[in-house]
Design an enzyme around this catalytic site. Sequence first.
Site, short mmCIF file in Angstrom:
data_model
loop_
_atom_site.label_atom_id
_atom_site.label_comp_id
_atom_site.label_asym_id
_atom_site.label_seq_id
_atom_site.Cartn_x
_atom_site.Cartn_y
_atom_site.Cartn_z
CB ALA A 1 -19.08 -18.69 31.44
CB ALA B 1 -18.99 -25.38 32.20
CG ASP B 2 -22.60 -22.15 27.34
OD1 ASP B 2 -23.32 -23.11 27.02
OD2 ASP B 2 -22.34 -21.20 26.58
CB THR B 3 -17.44 -23.95 25.73
OG1 THR B 3 -16.89 -24.34 27.00
CG2 THR B 3 -16.31 -23.58 24.78
#
Length: 242
Positions: free
Chosen positions: A128, A91-93
């Site tokens: 994502a 995940a990436d924010t």
Amino acid sequence: MAALQGITRSDYQTVSTVAISGTDAELILASASPRRQALLAALGVTFRCVFTNIDESVVPGESPAAMACRLSLAKAQAVARAFPQATVIGADTIVVLDGMILGKPLTAEEAVAMLRMLRARVHEVLSAVTLCQGERLSLQRLSRSRVWMRAYSDEEIAAYVASGDPLDKAGAYAIQHPWFRPVVCWEGCYASVMGLPLADVAALLRQAGWEVPIPVTQACRSEIGTTCCQGKERASNSEFAI
């Protein structure tokens, strides 16, 4: 992605093992974030955490959405290469203000500057999530949320930055922080703003053949303490009891 090809198992670190429900398959969260660990655990799945460092530099001309998707995929694929039989979640924010990406501040001064830019304004948070099973399967979802910040004072910024909390967070803030509480209200997914959109994660897991024991709405209520985005479009921080 070529820069990740030389990574081996010895480059990875196992953060923790969370045993909540039984399954013969292995689920790995490609993250060292305690926030993401707690959110995933709320779904009632058994998993462990393995992480490695990747290059998170911005690619010239890349959109914020493309960047979040690229980095979540890179995180998941990096671990999946070393654990090809596992199901891996990456995940990436990122925080976006007027088209400008605000990453994790490198210094206290950067954190102060970011918080001043965000003060009393609305911005977008993109999270994502990518699910990989070796090279057999790759699934991805992108969550978009709008966040309204309150008009906190310079003194509040100074105290919050002095706590050290902003330095590992995109945009230099945590929506769930118990006393700074920078957010007035939001549209979208609160868990996504924290770093892991639970509805998207649950959907990807089911698509990949996993059982998700705890419903997303229940997981959000138990872990976050608010109405899940699956049942409400906009929420206010006045509802929270953290």
